[in-house]
Write a protein that holds these residues in place. Structure first.
Motif, PDB file in Angstrom:
ATOM      1  N   THR A   1       0.766  -1.309  -0.039  1.00 34.65           N
ATOM      2  CA  THR A   1      -0.080  -0.158  -0.020  1.00 34.65           C
ATOM      3  C   THR A   1       0.767   1.332   0.054  1.00 34.65           C
ATOM      4  OG1 THR A   1      -1.912  -1.107   1.229  1.00 34.65           O
ATOM      5  CG2 THR A   1      -1.742   1.147   1.400  1.00 34.65           C
TER       6      THR A   1
ATOM      7  N   THR B   1      -6.239  -4.401  -9.156  1.00 33.04           N
ATOM      8  CA  THR B   1      -5.756  -5.411  -8.251  1.00 33.04           C
ATOM      9  C   THR B   1      -6.435  -6.713  -8.614  1.00 33.04           C
ATOM     10  OG1 THR B   1      -7.740  -5.047  -6.799  1.00 33.04           O
ATOM     11  CG2 THR B   1      -5.800  -3.884  -6.153  1.00 33.04           C
TER      12      THR B   1
ATOM     13  N   ASP C   1     -13.693 -12.615  -8.249  1.00 28.26           N
ATOM     14  CA  ASP C   1     -14.184 -11.821  -7.363  1.00 28.26           C
ATOM     15  C   ASP C   1     -13.971 -12.209  -5.811  1.00 28.26           C
ATOM     16  OD1 ASP C   1     -15.868 -14.024  -7.450  1.00 28.26           O
ATOM     17  OD2 ASP C   1     -17.727 -12.832  -7.595  1.00 28.26           O
TER      18      ASP C   1
ATOM     19  N   CYS D   1      -9.832 -10.839   1.113  1.00 29.91           N
ATOM     20  CA  CYS D   1     -10.814 -10.025   0.670  1.00 29.91           C
ATOM     21  C   CYS D   1     -10.844  -8.765   1.043  1.00 29.91           C
ATOM     22  CB  CYS D   1     -12.025 -10.808   0.680  1.00 29.91           C
ATOM     23  SG  CYS D   1     -13.526 -10.410  -0.515  1.00 29.91           S
ATOM     24  N   MET D   2     -10.942  -8.640   2.262  1.00 31.25           N
ATOM     25  CA  MET D   2     -11.016  -7.014   2.800  1.00 31.25           C
ATOM     26  C   MET D   2      -9.676  -6.506   2.372  1.00 31.25           C
ATOM     27  SD  MET D   2     -13.877  -6.847   4.229  1.00 31.25           S
ATOM     28  CE  MET D   2     -13.679  -5.315   4.711  1.00 31.25           C
TER      29      MET D   2
ATOM     30  N   ARG E   1      -7.964  -6.491  -0.184  1.00 27.43           N
ATOM     31  CA  ARG E   1      -8.045  -6.024  -1.520  1.00 27.43           C
ATOM     32  C   ARG E   1      -8.978  -4.603  -1.421  1.00 27.43           C
ATOM     33  NH1 ARG E   1     -10.641  -8.978  -6.808  1.00 27.43           N
ATOM     34  NH2 ARG E   1      -9.953  -7.515  -8.478  1.00 27.43           N
ATOM     35  N   SER E   2     -10.148  -4.704  -0.886  1.00 27.25           N
ATOM     36  CA  SER E   2     -10.948  -3.668  -0.756  1.00 27.25           C
ATOM     37  C   SER E   2     -10.349  -2.432  -0.168  1.00 27.25           C
ATOM     38  CB  SER E   2     -12.184  -4.076   0.309  1.00 27.25           C
ATOM     39  OG  SER E   2     -13.088  -3.105   0.176  1.00 27.25           O
ATOM     40  N   ARG E   3      -9.592  -2.639   0.899  1.00 23.63           N
ATOM     41  CA  ARG E   3      -9.038  -1.742   1.575  1.00 23.63           C
ATOM     42  C   ARG E   3      -7.862  -0.807   0.627  1.00 23.63           C
ATOM     43  NH1 ARG E   3      -9.292  -4.767   6.658  1.00 23.63           N
ATOM     44  NH2 ARG E   3      -7.418  -5.825   5.933  1.00 23.63           N
TER      45      ARG E   3
ATOM     46  N   ILE F   1      -7.909  -0.905  -2.603  1.00 21.96           N
ATOM     47  CA  ILE F   1      -8.759  -0.314  -3.674  1.00 21.96           C
ATOM     48  C   ILE F   1      -9.015   1.101  -3.113  1.00 21.96           C
ATOM     49  CG2 ILE F   1     -10.750  -0.111  -5.103  1.00 21.96           C
ATOM     50  CD1 ILE F   1     -10.418  -3.060  -5.403  1.00 21.96           C
ATOM     51  N   THR F   2      -9.777   1.332  -1.948  1.00 24.50           N
ATOM     52  CA  THR F   2      -9.852   2.423  -1.284  1.00 24.50           C
ATOM     53  C   THR F   2      -9.163   3.346  -1.151  1.00 24.50           C
ATOM     54  OG1 THR F   2     -11.717   1.251  -0.099  1.00 24.50           O
ATOM     55  CG2 THR F   2     -11.354   3.237   0.598  1.00 24.50           C
TER      56      THR F   2
ATOM     57  N   SER G   1      -8.126   4.886  -4.552  1.00 22.69           N
ATOM     58  CA  SER G   1      -9.333   5.851  -4.835  1.00 22.69           C
ATOM     59  C   SER G   1      -9.352   7.008  -4.079  1.00 22.69           C
ATOM     60  CB  SER G   1     -10.651   5.142  -4.848  1.00 22.69           C
ATOM     61  OG  SER G   1     -11.727   6.207  -4.958  1.00 22.69           O
TER      62      SER G   1
END
Length: 567
Positions: free
Chosen positions: A353, A371, A404, A419-420, A422-424, A426-427, A430
């Motif tokens: 990150t 990602t 996914d 999974c989480m 990857r979401s973090r 991406i956030t 962004s």
């Protein structure tokens, strides 16, 4: 097959299909499958009437149903992602239809005799199909049962067929797409195979060797396909080894530069960061010959992880390529990060990150970060020996996955934690992009270029999709600026005399504006837009043109006005 009427036996119809279990609009539908397009061209040059079709599974079933009475054969391109869908469709077709069903594609490399029962196809043909598919179908037209190289039979396995000399085969033609409608993107492949052996890559894990097409053949194909185009095109070089051979690359670049003097196109390729840091001068040459977007493998921000993957590039190499591309003015550079990969832990995620955000800071407006999760593709080191990478595969065949949700965990992270993570990431990416835009760190020239590439060539990068395009005022501004190129100009482009004589043109409709956000002077300027020059507007407001510099710049910065030489 006795049922085939004599009226179609002279030119049998063949449908070549690439399908996925994915929702409409995914990337696989946007990029032509050159495998089936090339085979269609070869069949059409040798007595068949072949069409290529790419679509989601439900559309494929409907398309076959509509054409079934005319078809001699249906041929499926099978890869790791779509194998279960292909197997299901093939099995159903053999129960209810009478045409031949053939399976080919990269996944056949790992198929054995048992797959004949799984797919229920008339033939599974392994390897490059330019010769073998033609030979198999031609034999069936003649009523012969001929064993061809690469064909699986119940009594024996078959070797994968690799072709070396591509010059003797037909070039793909977009017109061979079923119900063809011309789009900006035009896919091209310059090589097959790969010299690298990245642990996660199907091509690197399964290639026999790198088989390069000659530069002159690549350029001749591109010119022939551009001749038949009726609009600006976006060439998409599909092979991930485009930058492998510097001499050949220079030949292609010189040819592309010459072609751009006759045809309106730009292009994309994949580049290897380890190669590019050794040949930094080629980045300038690539841009000068029309490259507007490039992808490099990033994968992880941790050097030990990249070494484990066999990447042959370090985070420092990736950083250097980002710096070079930004300095040279490349509009878009994209890269992908694997989340939950080799030895993934909270510490490695934090390092990745940190690396990604630092790269974004180096190149505001250029990077398009994506990602993914580990996909254990057959033949790769991660598929065969996941324990070497600290990975436990929960679903080796990815039957529960559409890219996914992860199919593996590591010693430090569970599936939900990956999974989480990857979401973090991406956030975080962004938020960084939005911050850069809000703080004015993205040069307006880059924003303009992104819109121009989107409007003219259909290329939508991350900043445009997720930030710029969300603002209808901004979209209207650049649409007009690009549509009336040369006739409309931005504030910063005006000379001092023009800051008196230019006509103010309002871009968005008043219905899009909140008039409470404007000063009285700004409202007066907008109300007279399209009718008065700057000097005339100043006279109406009892001030000098110089007095309007601040409100005019403010309105320009908010994408509300442009300027013309006349009304």
């Amino acid at each position: 097959m006795d049922f085939i009427p004599e009226t179609i036996s002279s030119k049998p119809e063949v449908l070549l299909i690439y399908t996925q279990r994915m929702i409409r609009g995914r990337t696989f539908e946007m990029i032509e499958n050159l495998g089936i397009l090339t085979l269609a061209a070869q069949l059409n040059a040798n007595g068949f009437k072949a069409k290529a079709y790419t679509g989601i599974t439900t559309d494929v079933v409907k398309t076959i149903k509509n054409l079934k009475d005319r078809l001699f054969a249906v041929c499926f391109y099978c890869d790791f992602d779509n194998r279960s869908a292909v197997a299901a469709i093939c099995s159903d077709l053999k129960k209810h239809e009478h045409f031949y069903v053939v399976v080919g594609g990269p996944q056949t490399l790992h198929m054995t005799k048992k797959d004949l029962k799984t797919y229920q196809a008339d033939a599974i043909i392994k390897g490059d199909g330019e010769e073998t598919l033609l030979a198999w179908l031609s034999a069936r037209v003649r009523g012969e049962d001929v064993l061809i190289p690469g064909e699986l039979r119940s009594d024996e396995n078959a070797d994968y067929v690799y072709l070396e000399d591509f010059a003797k085969y037909e070039w793909p033609r977009n017109e061979d797409v079923l119900e063809f409608k011309e789009r900006p993107l035009l896919s091209v492949i310059t090589a097959r195979g790969c010299p690298y052996r990245c642990a996660f890559c199907f091509e690197g894990g399964n290639s026999k060797n790198l088989r390069l097409r000659r530069a002159e053949d690549v350029l001749a194909e591109i010119e022939e396909r551009l001749k038949r185009s009726t609009r600006p095109r976006y060439l998409f070089f599909c092979d991930d080894t485009f930058t492998t051979h510097p001499v050949r690359l220079k030949q292609i670049l010189a040819g592309l530069k010459a072609l751009r003097e006759k045809y309106d196109f730009v292009w994309f390729c994949e580049g290897h960061p380890g190669f590019l840091v050794k040949h930094p001068e080629l980045i300038r040459e690539m841009i000068d010959s029309g490259m507007v977007r490039m992808q490099i493998g990033m994968e992880s921000g941790v050097a030990d992880v990249l070494r484990a993957y066999g990447k042959q590039a370090s985070p420092a190499d990736i950083k250097k390529v980002v710096e070079l591309c930004y300095a040279e003015g490349l509009p878009q550079l994209t890269g992908n990060y694997i989340i939950g990969g080799a030895f993934e832990s909270p510490a490695s995620l934090a390092e990745t990150t940190k690396t990604v955000l630092a790269l974004l800071e180096l190149a505001p407006g250029m990077l398009d970060i994506s990602t993914t999760f580990i996909m254990p593709l057959p033949g790769t080191e991660i598929y065969q020996h996941p324990e070497k990478f600290g990975i436990t595969l929960e679903d080796r065949e990815c039957l529960t996955n559409l890219e996914d949700f992860p199919v593996n965990h590591t010693g430090a992270l569970s599936l939900p934690e990956i999974c989480m993570a990857r979401s973090r990431l991406i956030t975080a990416v962004s938020n960084k992009m939005k911050q850069q835009f809000k703080e004015g760190l993205i040069p307006r020239a880059r924003i303009y270029t992104d819109f121009k590439l989107a409007f003219n060539y259909g290329i939508a990068a991350g900043y445009l999709k997720f930030i710029y395009a969300k603002d209808p005022i901004m979209v209207a501004y650049y649409q007009k600026l690009i549509e009336y190129q040369g006739l409309l100009r931005e504030w910063h482009e005006l000379s001092e005399p023009e800051k008196n004589n230019a006509v103010i043109q309002m871009i968005p409709d008043f219905s899009l504006l909140d008039i409470n956000g404007f000063s009285p002077v700004e409202l007066d300027i907008l109300a007279g837009a399209g009718r008065f020059t700057i000097a005339e507007t100043a006279a109406r407001l009892n001030c000098t043109p110089a007095d309007l510099n601040i409100p005019l710049k403010s309105l320009s910065d908010r994408y509300l006005i442009l300027f013309s030489a006349f009304i």
